[in-house]
Structures are given as C-alpha cells and as structure tokens.
Design a protein around this motif. Structure first.
Motif, short mmCIF file in Angstrom:
data_model
loop_
_atom_site.label_atom_id
_atom_site.label_comp_id
_atom_site.label_asym_id
_atom_site.label_seq_id
_atom_site.Cartn_x
_atom_site.Cartn_y
_atom_site.Cartn_z
N GLU A 123 39.70 94.07 1.44
CA GLU A 123 39.35 95.44 1.12
C GLU A 123 38.48 95.43 -0.12
O GLU A 123 38.95 94.98 -1.15
CB GLU A 123 40.61 96.28 0.88
CG GLU A 123 40.38 97.76 0.72
CD GLU A 123 40.03 98.46 2.05
OE1 GLU A 123 40.42 97.95 3.12
OE2 GLU A 123 39.33 99.47 2.01
N PRO A 124 37.24 95.84 -0.05
CA PRO A 124 36.50 96.26 1.14
C PRO A 124 36.22 95.10 2.09
O PRO A 124 36.15 93.95 1.68
CB PRO A 124 35.18 96.79 0.57
CG PRO A 124 35.35 96.87 -0.91
CD PRO A 124 36.43 95.94 -1.28
N GLY A 125 36.05 95.46 3.37
CA GLY A 125 35.74 94.46 4.39
C GLY A 125 34.28 94.58 4.80
O GLY A 125 33.67 95.65 4.70
N ALA A 126 33.73 93.47 5.26
CA ALA A 126 32.30 93.47 5.58
C ALA A 126 32.01 92.53 6.74
O ALA A 126 32.82 91.67 7.09
CB ALA A 126 31.48 93.04 4.38
N GLU A 140 36.22 101.14 -1.30
CA GLU A 140 35.50 100.84 -0.06
C GLU A 140 34.86 102.10 0.52
O GLU A 140 33.73 102.06 1.00
CB GLU A 140 36.42 100.22 0.99
CG GLU A 140 35.66 99.89 2.27
CD GLU A 140 36.54 99.35 3.38
OE1 GLU A 140 36.56 98.14 3.58
OE2 GLU A 140 37.21 100.17 4.06
N PHE A 146 32.14 92.08 -5.38
CA PHE A 146 31.43 92.16 -4.10
C PHE A 146 30.04 91.53 -4.21
O PHE A 146 29.52 90.97 -3.26
CB PHE A 146 31.34 93.63 -3.68
CG PHE A 146 31.05 93.83 -2.22
CD1 PHE A 146 32.04 93.61 -1.27
CD2 PHE A 146 29.80 94.26 -1.80
CE1 PHE A 146 31.78 93.79 0.08
CE2 PHE A 146 29.53 94.45 -0.45
CZ PHE A 146 30.52 94.22 0.49
N HIS A 169 42.51 91.29 -0.23
CA HIS A 169 43.30 92.50 -0.39
C HIS A 169 44.34 92.32 -1.50
O HIS A 169 44.98 91.27 -1.58
CB HIS A 169 44.00 92.82 0.93
CG HIS A 169 44.50 94.23 1.05
ND1 HIS A 169 45.61 94.66 0.38
CD2 HIS A 169 44.02 95.29 1.73
CE1 HIS A 169 45.81 95.95 0.66
NE2 HIS A 169 44.85 96.36 1.48
N MET A 193 36.62 91.42 0.16
CA MET A 193 37.34 91.11 -1.07
C MET A 193 38.82 90.96 -0.70
O MET A 193 39.37 91.81 0.00
CB MET A 193 37.17 92.25 -2.08
CG MET A 193 35.72 92.56 -2.45
SD MET A 193 34.84 91.11 -3.09
CE MET A 193 35.76 90.83 -4.60
N CYS A 198 30.01 97.64 6.76
CA CYS A 198 31.44 97.78 6.56
C CYS A 198 32.17 97.35 7.82
O CYS A 198 31.75 97.68 8.93
CB CYS A 198 31.77 99.23 6.23
SG CYS A 198 33.52 99.53 5.99
N ASP A 199 33.23 96.58 7.66
CA ASP A 199 34.04 96.19 8.80
C ASP A 199 35.49 96.11 8.32
O ASP A 199 35.76 96.21 7.12
CB ASP A 199 33.57 94.86 9.37
CG ASP A 199 33.99 94.69 10.83
OD1 ASP A 199 34.79 95.51 11.33
OD2 ASP A 199 33.52 93.73 11.48
N PHE A 200 36.40 95.93 9.25
CA PHE A 200 37.82 95.97 8.90
C PHE A 200 38.54 94.69 9.26
O PHE A 200 38.46 94.23 10.40
CB PHE A 200 38.50 97.14 9.63
CG PHE A 200 40.00 97.12 9.53
CD1 PHE A 200 40.63 97.40 8.34
CD2 PHE A 200 40.78 96.80 10.63
CE1 PHE A 200 42.01 97.38 8.23
CE2 PHE A 200 42.17 96.78 10.54
CZ PHE A 200 42.78 97.06 9.33
N TYR A 214 26.49 99.08 1.73
CA TYR A 214 26.67 97.72 1.20
C TYR A 214 25.32 97.10 0.84
O TYR A 214 25.21 96.34 -0.11
CB TYR A 214 27.37 96.84 2.25
CG TYR A 214 28.85 97.07 2.42
CD1 TYR A 214 29.54 98.02 1.67
CD2 TYR A 214 29.58 96.30 3.32
CE1 TYR A 214 30.91 98.21 1.83
CE2 TYR A 214 30.95 96.48 3.49
CZ TYR A 214 31.60 97.44 2.74
OH TYR A 214 32.95 97.59 2.91
#
Lengths: 827, 352
Positions: free
Chosen positions: B264-267, A489, B232, B299, B297, B257-259, A497
C-alpha cells in the motif's frame, strides 16, 4: 462489471472522449478491460419506424407484411414474422446496407433487399439481438411511443459500455455510482447522488405493525433494513430500465425484481424482494440454518443446508439464503400484491464460506464477500422503495425496519502531510490533498478554522512550520480505506503515479554476505553445461509409479501428496528427480537417438518425522544428470559410433563438481548391480551414479545398455565445499621420472585400492591407470592393470637405482597387502 | 681511377639488381645475399680494396659503396617478403581445408529460465540486491496470513492454490505449493535486520488451466528493499533502472495503481513496447505498453507482523514472472515450452 456510459452520465458529466477517460480510470486503479460500442455503425440506416398497418402475407400464414412509417414521404413495406408486432407500435427499422447480428451465427452481416415467399422486403424490423443490444430474440424490440418515426436509433439507444476489471478491494466500483466517484475525482467534478425520496401517504401503516425482524446472529448480520410496499403492479419494466439492465449484463425478469437488481447495479447494495403473502406470519428471522433444513432457491435447486449457512426465515422455515439467493417459496410473481423488501449487510467471510459450501456464486454473494459497508443498506432500501412506488405504483408503509447490531462510529483517519510527502517523494499542500479526497467522497474533519487562523495571525510563520495533518472520514461506500497509507494511495493514484518523482535508492547498501550454496550451484550449472549437458526443468509432481520405479518412493507416511493436483495421475510431490530426468532423456532420445545429455536442479520433498503443522516439511535441492546413446554425433572426425559408458558420466560429474569425489561400488534400486557407485566427499555420501537397470529402462523406454544417470544431494555436497582461496604449493625443482608397471590382480580388486598403495610411497608424485585388460593370455579370474607412476624427490634428481628400489618396495607392498603381482616388466 | 671505380660500382649495382630480380625462392635469395652482401661478397670485396686510394677518393667511394650496400639490403628485404608471401599462397592450395567443422566438444545449454533469472539478478546486483531462495512448499501463514491475506478473504481468489494433503490432521490445510515467491519477504525480514535488499527467484504454483500464456508451475522473481526512509520514488527509480537494463536504455516505464493486499500503495509497471516503440503492435496487444511487474510499498501490517515498526522502517516489494519476460524478449509463443523438456527448444537460447 459493465458500466454503460449513458447510465454513468446520470451522476457525473463525461466531458472527454471515452478512450481518454478509460485510460485515466485504468491508470488510477480501475482497469478498463474493453469498451463496447452499441450502434457505432448504425448511422442513418437504422431508425425509429411506426407500424401503420399489418397485412397478411399471401403465401405464408406465419408471416405478415406491415407497412411502416420511417419518417419519409412514402411508408415502406417489409416481410416480418415476429409474433409481437402490432399496429401503432414504434419499432427499430433497418434499411438495406445496415449491419445486423445474425441470431443464428452471432456474426455481423449486411442487410440486403430480399424477396420472401414472393413478396419483396425493403428492410427489416429488428429484435434486440439483431441490434446487438441483448440476447433477446423472442420478438421485435418495442420502442417508446413518444419517439418520432425517422429518428436515428443511435440517438436513442447508441451507447458505450465500459467493462471494468476490478481488484477485490473495490466492491464500491461494482456499482455505477461508485464508478462515478472515480470519474468525478479524475475529472474534477461532483457526483449527483440518485434521489432516494418518495411520497408517504397519510393512510400508510406503520412498518412496526406489519412486519418485524429478529437478527439472531448479530456477528453475521451487521444490519437488516426492510420495508413493505403494497399493491405493486407486477409486470414488465419500462424500456429505459430493461435497457440499462441488459447493458449491465443483467437479464430483466419483472419490474419488482428488476428494481432490486437496478439498485444493486446503481449503488452496489444487493437487495431482495419477498412476496409478502407467501411469508408466513409477521416475523422474519435472520439465523443459522438448522442441520437437515432444505430450501429450494430461485434457480430451482433444492439446497441441503448446514449450520454454517445464514438464512432468512419465517416461522415455517428458511425463505432465503442470506446474501446469496432468495427462496422459491417466497418468489415475486405476476400474482404478487405486497412486497417485503430487504436491504441487509452480512459478514463477508460468512457469505464467502456459505457460497463455497453451497457452490453458488451470485451477484449478491460476489459483492458481500468483498465487504460492503452497512451504511449503504438503508440508502439502497429507500432508493428501491422510491422506484417501486414510481414504477409499480406501490404504496409504502411508514418508516422502515432497521436492525443494526454492527453499527460502528465512522472511522476518522489522520494523514500527516509530512509522511505523505516522504512516502511519495514530493511535498503536497493541505488544499491539494484535500480537494482530491473530497471529490472521492471523503469528508474533512477540521479544527475550527478560527483556531488556526488565530494562531496564524499571532505567528505568521506558524502556518509554514506546522506539521500539517489532515483528518478525514472515508466515504461510507468504501470499505478499503482503513489506515493512513490507504489515504496516501487515494491521493497518489488520482494525482497519477506517473506524475510522482522517481529516484535511485540512496539509503545504506546492505552488507554483502556471500552465499556459498548459491555460488556452488551456479558453478555446477556452468560446469555441466560446459561438458555438453543441457539443463531441463520439470514439474514438481509425479506419479507413484514413477517414484517407485526409480526407487525413490519414501514410505507412505513420508510421501507428500496434493489435495487438488492439476493431473489426477500425478498427485505426488517428487522425492527424487531421477524419474523426471529419465522422462526427459526418453523424450529426446525418441526424437534424436544419437546422443542425449541432460541435467536438472530442483527441490525434492518428504514429510519430516512427526511433522507438525507449523514447521516446514523436508525440502532439499538435488542435482540429477544423465546421458544416453552415442558419445558424440557421427561427423567427419568421428566416424565410428561410440556408445556412452559409465566413465563418460563419471567424467562429467568429476569435471562439474568442484570437490574431490570418491566412488565406491554400491547398490541402488534404479541402477544395474555391478554398474553402480555411491558418491561421497570426505566420507560423506552425497549421491549415486550408474547404469539404469532393466526395470527403469522398460518403464521409461530407454536403452538399458547405454543410459547412465546420477543424482546428488546439492545441500549435502555444499557442506563439503570449501571455497576459501587455495594456498600455493611449491613447484618441484628436480626432474621427475616415469615408470609404467603392469600388474596382475584379482578381478574384484578395485583400482582405487592399488592406486592408494602405490601413491603411499614417499617418492611417488602421481599414479595414473593407463590400461585395464581382462581376457586371453592372463589367468581366469584375474585382470591386468597398467599404471604410469611419476617418481619425484624434493631433495634431488632421482637416479635410476633410486627408482628401481622404490618400485621394488611398491611391488612388495602390493604383493603383501593385496596379493597383486607384477605381470611383466614394461620398459 | 676514381671514375673507373665509380663505373665498377655502377656495374655491380646493375648486375646485383638483375640477379636479385631473377631470384624466385628463398634458397636462391640466400645465395644472392652471400654473393653480394655476405662477409666475403662483392660489396665487402669492393670496400676492402679502397685501402690504396687517396683520402678523397677513399671517402667518396667509401660512401658510394656503403650507399649501394644499404640500397641492395633494402631491395633484398623486400624481395624476401615478396617470395615468402607467394610461397605461403602456394602452401595454402596444398594445405588444410580450414572451412571444415571444428572438432567440437558436445554443446550444452542453459535452461532459458536460468538465463533470464541470471540476467535479472545481474541487473539488480549493482543496486545492492543479493539473491536468496526459499521453500516451494509453504505454510498458509507465510503464503497468505503474514502477507495480510486472512483466511476467507476474497483476495485469496487472486491465487488459486494447490494444497498439500496433511495426513497428521485432515481437518487442517496448513501447507500448499507457494502461489508466489512473496512469502520469502516475510522469511527474510524475520531472519534479518534492515537495511535489506534481496531478489528471490523461484518456482511458484497456481491452480489454473494452462494455455499459451499460463502455466500452473512457473518462475517468479520477487524483490524487497527495506530501510529507513524508502519511498515510492525509490520504487519507481529502482524498477525503471531495472527495466532499462533488461529492455534497453531508451525504454520508458509507466506506473498505474494496482492492488495486492501486502502493499500500500500498490502499483503495476509497464514498459513502452520494445517491438513497436509504443506505436501499437501484436506484442503489446496494440496498446503500446507491456505489463512487466506488480509492486508497491510494503504494507504497514506486514511490517508490524514481522516486528518492524512502520513508523521507522518502510520499503518496497515487487514480483514478476520470469518466463513472461523471456517470452516477451525472445518471442517465445507458448509458456508450455518451458516445461516440455524438448532439447530442440532448450538448446536455442545458450550462446553459440
């Protein structure tokens, strides 16, 4: 967090417009909520001025008339009431037309020439608040002595401030340096780390001889670093420091406290300074509070402590809440000489528990509960020590306390470039990935390159075929990087992205399994709307009275209640939708009393018998519907006002539910006796229908004579629903013949009983009630029912005699079984 | 003789045509047809009288009278058409008023949330996603722990919860109103085996002050796709196709990108503003972009927790607010309308 660009630029070059930088940060995960500009419209109207002389105001004792050098040939004269104005001072001078914040209203206003008690004032000497820099309006803002009069203020104090909106995984970005690493990675630069070196005098004492620390809870305090700085001169901080703190939203207090706050904002590590003289003895304990211990914290509140809270204590008792707030008993003040400085690391979940028990959120607890790395503590301690030396003229002790029970080896993470490529849908080279990670502060761990080089010389294809993998150590200030995916990430978000490929799913499509329940639900919904019902959705909570009124209050052990309801009057999870339905009907009936038809599909809840804490409670889905008022609105086609009745709603239900429903007289606590039926399918009860009773009508303010409701358990209904395709039945080959018969039956006799006897005759194809009558002309206690009977034979055309015979047989059965007579012959 | 007969035919033609011109009704036209074109009418009579003529004359006159018959038949047909039309027009004046309202059955309506949920489910259906539903009262385990959100984790602040009072043990807080539909990711993965593609619409609840854009009760739509080799790029492509299906083929999507602890990864996905085409307007708060959903995705910890090997299986998940999407698209100014059950609101959205 507020990140002033002027501060950020100490560590990384800002080489693009702030809007563009802000966009890049936002896209990579550090959302910028807003950009505040300080001094954007100051221009030449607000400049540095120097007070040349101060004359008294002839008509007001409190006011003064200073003469100010503003860098032009002639000094200007203004009227000023500030208490802190002095000759020789540098101040911010605003001339006519400047836009300033009115401290009374908080609004921006344009400065005009004014006459104040007979003396004209050309401009104004400004406070921080009037300039929009901070909330300080105690007196005028003092500027550095070195500045030349006439210098535009925007050159000195103009700034832009990024307001970052952080996700909870990024405590590192609760600091200016942490933010700088993001900027560096996004703009391909390196970070200049703040200087942590300082001078240690030859005569400095060893720390060990002046202070020691015992960590009694090594699981809750992972590291404790500290030092003593002597002979500090406590006073106001220099303006560069207060400016930065104010811009970051921190109120300056005194230079010692300001330094601890400054380093927290700079590096993200909370620190605390104790007045050494107020600490009893030479030993600091990090321990759990004892029951009934109390501590007055710096905010003046007396806190009752429990063993859940970790405290910093001396021999006499607590002197601080670990990681949350210091105690008033050791507060640094103007008389402080020696300072004990703490930079520690506390368990995130312990801090979170304590601050929620104490209901005390601070900048420190906010950071600790988001997981800080213990490695940060010593760096922050050194940085703050350096500033205490430089700003407060303190002298340091040699060495520092460093109790580090939570020390762990740096965690190395290996990233397979194949996996990274698969996850991101594109191939990336070792160097491409590495360069991004290095900018973020990761360190590379590599096989000695000579090993790879040697292999490559022997086999030139080895480099291309090798399953490249990258081993890195995450930066010590990042606590959110633990696994390979985290590193992927990191690369992806900096790469962007939007720069990654996009494709439609190509993997195997799962087997399709039809869901009969959902199918039924949508058919019912469609059908109900088709009959003129409007769908409503209400809250899942309600009041006890509501549930009691519709007779749906489960016994107290089964009713489910919220601990923290939004509305204290509605803490109960609904066990029936009837109350919500009645509220919906009533609400709309008040607005448009002509006719309201509504339904809702929603969950109902009760505790299971012997509910365990790891099983779900009873939760099923119900359907409710109701009608009130007129059957149809008055129109050119419908002039008479017809009121709805039981059979309107029954018809809607029969139409809407794709199963054969049976209705039998029943009782229901919300429904009128004699106007209520239970609904069943193949012998299984699925719900109730009927006219609301007086109690319900009164509670919900609905007209009792014209309101009908039903509730059906959709899951029970679904068990009876059969969606297998229907088989063909042959269409009758011979004509049918119809007969109407009028019957006289006991008033209590149900039509269903009569129909079932008529329908049992082998020649009867269908039987339809066509008239029902009670009143004059028939005996008291009886009713007249008329049926149209369709006779049909599969073997030939029925002769009139065959039908007569069948009709006689039917009448005999009716008389015999139900004591029902033919009223008269209908022909 | 032939000439005479020719003249007779000519006269007959004149006479028949002027008689036809005078016909004003279908009845008089029928009379005319019998007189001239009928079995015993004038043309038939003429044709019947040709028998005594020589062969040449018979042929000439025969053809001439046949032509005349065809001509008159055509003119008669046209005239019938003309008279019918004018008679219809007359009827209209004295007929029904077709502009009066129809005798309508009562008009029902779907809740706007139902409509948007159906539409979103329909957008995902062709991509192989089927709908499943789940409980609104959840276990802490499913709402948080199995989603990689341990107790005392600051990420829990992202979801302020409404807790259920558990009478059997007041020291425990095992139940809550689910704060998102994400626990169904876990339930589906526990009950099924990959490949998995599901959409989960349902109510979710947060302990939050309500205002025009926040309701404590709302509808969320969760999505999950799990299989070997999902990356992704699949997440981006699937959600991009969804956005185009709901907001229009020309929409552009953007991912930042976000959490979220369970990905993970976050979007986070935004679309360019459909109102201003990205120029900046009130709808998009002058940014040109509108946030639509959170995604990522799944985790590896979440996969491991349900017994999937993250080295074999991967997948993506996403979640969005149904009301928010309906509000954006249909210009609804206040989310509280959705739960006020006012028919003046509810009836606005079903097709009529």
């Amino acid at each position: 967090m507020k990140v002033p660009i002027s501060w950020l630029s100490d560590y990384v070059d800002i080489d693009m417009p702030i809007e563009m930088l802000s966009h890049k940060l936002t896209m990579s995960g550090l959302e910028i909520g807003s950009i505040d500009t300080i001094g954007g419209d100051w221009g030449d109207l607000i400049v540095v001025g120097r007070i040349l002389e101060i004359n008294p105001h002839p008509n007001a004792d409190r006011l003064k008339v200073p003469l100010i050098d503003v860098g032009q040939e002639e000094p200007v004269s203004v009227v000023c009431g500030a208490p802190n104005i002095r000759v020789g001072q540098n101040i911010a001078y605003a001339s006519e037309g400047a836009k300033l914040t009115n401290p009374k209203t908080g609004q921006l206003e344009q400065l005009r020439k004014a006459e104040i008690r007979g003396i004209s004032s050309l401009g104004m000497v400004c406070s921080s608040m009037e300039l929009g820099i901070s909330d300080d309006h105690q007196g005028i803002l003092e500027l550095d002595q070195e500045l030349l009069p006439g210098t535009p203020l925007t050159d000195i104090l103009g700034d832009q401030i990024l307001e970052t909106e952080l996700t909870p995984n990024r405590p590192d970005c609760l600091s200016v340096v942490g933010t700088a690493y993001e900027v560096a990675a996004l703009t391909d630069q390196d970070v200049t780390y703040p200087d942590t070196s300082y001078f240690i005098g030859d005569s400095a004492d060893e720390i060990g001889s002046v202070m020691e620390v015992f960590v009694e809870e090594p699981n809750l305090c992972l590291r404790y670093t500290g030092t003593v700085v002597r002979n500090v001169q406590v006073g106001p901080s220099p303006s560069w420091l207060t400016n930065r703190l104010e811009r970051a939203g921190i109120r300056p207090i005194n230079n010692v406290v300001d330094i601890t706050n400054y380093v927290m904002m700079e590096l993200g590590q909370p620190l605390h300074a104790f007045d050494r003289a107020k600490v009893t003895g030479n030993t600091i304990y990090v321990r759990s509070a004892k029951d009934k211990e109390i501590l007055k914290t710096l905010d003046g509140q007396v806190r009752n402590l429990t063993k859940e809270t970790l405290v910093i204590a001396d021999v006499s008792g607590p002197i601080g809440l670990a990681g949350i707030m210091g105690g008033a008993n050791t507060e640094v003040d103007d008389a402080t000489n020696d300072v004990f400085l703490e930079a520690a690391n506390f368990s995130a979940s312990s801090i979170r528990q304590s601050r929620s028990l104490l209901n005390l959120n601070t900048e420190a607890s906010y950071r600790f509960e988001r997981v800080l790395q213990p490695e940060l503590a010593l760096r922050a301690l050194k940085r703050a020590t350096k500033l205490l030396v430089e700003i407060c003229n303190g002298s340091v002790t040699r060495g520092h306390i460093d109790v580090y029970p939570g020390k762990t080896e740096p965690q190395n993470i290996t990233v397979s470039l194949n996996k990274l490529g698969r996850m991101l849908g594109a191939e990336f080279s070792y160097s491409q990935v590495l360069s991004v990670l290095l900018k973020l502060g990761f360190a590379e761990l590599r096989q000695p390159s000579s090993v790879n080089d040697l292999i490559d010389t022997l086999d030139p294809s080895a480099a291309a075929n090798r399953d490249y993998s990258l081993t890195v150590t995450p930066p010590y200030w990042r606590s959110d990087i633990n696994i390979e995916e985290d590193v992927v990430e990191e690369f992806a978000r900096i790469f962007g992205y939007d720069n990654l490929p996009s494709k439609r799913l190509t993997s195997e499509v799962p087997e399709f399994t039809p869901n009969q329940y959902l199918e039924l639900k949508e058919i019912v919904r469609d059908n109900l709307v088709g009959t003129g019902m409007s769908e409503m959705v209400s809250y899942v909570v309600t009041s006890r009275e509501n549930l009691r009124t519709v007779g749906a209050w489960p016994d107290s052990e089964r009713a489910m209640k919220l601990l923290n309801p939004m509305d204290q009057t509605k803490p109960w999870l609904r066990s029936s939708l009837l109350g919500n339905l009645c509220e919906g009907l009533a609400r709309n009936h008040r607005v448009a009393p002509s006719g309201v038809r509504m339904f809702e599909i929603g969950h109902v809840f009760t505790w299971a018998m012997n509910q365990s804490h790891d099983d779900l409670p009873n939760e099923t889905e119900h359907l409710v519907g109701g009608i009130t008022g007129l059957r149809s609105n008055v129109s050119i086609w419908q002039q008479a006002e017809e009121v709805v009745d039981f059979f309107d709603l029954k018809g809607i239900l029969e139409h809407a539910l794709p199963v054969k429903l049976n209705f039998s007289p029943a009782d229901h606590p919300a429904l009128k006796p004699g106007g209520c039926a239970s609904i069943s399918v193949n012998g299984a009860e699925v719900g109730y229908i009927g006219q609301i009773n007086e109690n319900v009508a009164g509670f919900f303010e609905l007209p009792k004579d014209r309101t009908f409701i039903f509730e059906v358990d959709l899951e029970a209904l679904s068990n009876t629903y059969d969606n297998t395709p229907k088989l063909f039945e042959s269409v009758a080959r011979f004509p049918s013949s119809a007969r109407d018969i009028a019957l006289l039956a006991d008033k209590q006799r149900s039509s269903a009983e009569i129909e079932s006897i008529i329908g049992a005759h082998k020649l009867v194809e269908d039987v339809l009630p066509i008239d029902s009558y009670i009143g004059d002309g028939i005996p008291e206690g009886t009713k007249s029912l008329t049926y149209r009977i369709i006779f049909q034979s599969e073997t030939g055309t029925l002769e009139s005699g065959d039908v007569d015979k069948a009709q006689r047989q039917i009448m005999r059965s009716l008389k015999h079984q139900l004591n029902v007579d033919e009223r008269f012959h209908v022909d | 003789m032939t000439n005479n007969n020719q003249n007779t035919l000519e006269k007959l033609k004149e006479e028949a045509r002027s008689a036809l011109a005078e016909c004003e009704s279908l009845a008089s036209l029928e009379e005319w047809r019998i007189n001239y074109l009928g079995r015993r009418g004038a043309i038939s009579t003429v044709m019947g009288s040709l028998g005594g003529l020589d062969q040449d004359s018979r042929r000439t006159l025969g053809k001439a009278s046949n032509d005349l018959k065809i001509l008159l038949q055509d003119e008669y047909d046209d005239k019938v058409q003309e008279v019918s039309v004018s008679q219809n027009a007359e009827n209209q004046v004295t007929g029904i008023d077709v502009t009066l309202p129809g005798r309508n059955p009562p008009q029902g309506s779907f809740h706007p949330t139902t409509l948007i949920v159906r539409e979103i489910a329909a957008a995902f259906a062709p991509m192989g996603f089927r709908v499943v539903e789940g409980p609104e009262v959840e276990l802490d385990t499913y709402n948080f722990q199995k989603l990689n959100i341990p107790a005392d984790h600051p990420a829990r602040d992202m979801w302020n919860s409404l807790w259920v009072d558990y009478p059997n043990d007041p020291d425990l807080r095992p139940f809550l109103l689910r704060t998102h539909t994400s626990p169904m990711q876990i339930r589906v993965m526990e009950q099924e085996t990959p490949p998995i593609r599901v959409i989960v619409p349902g109510k979710a609840f947060r302990y939050e002050a309500t205002d025009a854009t926040h309701e404590w009760q709302f509808t969320q739509i969760e999505g999950l796709a799990i299989d070997k080799g999902i990356g992704f790029a699949d997440l981006k492509g699937t959600l991009d196709a969804f956005a185009k299906s709901i907001f229009g083929e020309t929409r552009k999507t953007r991912f930042r990108c976000d959490f979220f602890p369970f990905v993970e990864p976050g979007a986070e996905m935004s679309i360019d503003c459909f109102k201003c085409d990205g120029e900046g307007c009130r709808v998009c708060s002058h940014t040109g972009w509108i946030e639509i959903l959170g995604a990522g995705m799944v985790h590896p910890e979440v996969l491991r927790g349900v017994g999937y090997d993250p080295n074999i299986y991967s997948g993506f998940a996403f979640g969005m607010g149904a009301e928010r999407i309906a509000m954006l698209r249909q210009g609804i100014d206040d989310i509280r309308h959705f739960y006020a059950n006012d028919l003046r609101f509810l009836k606005q959205f079903s097709q009529q």
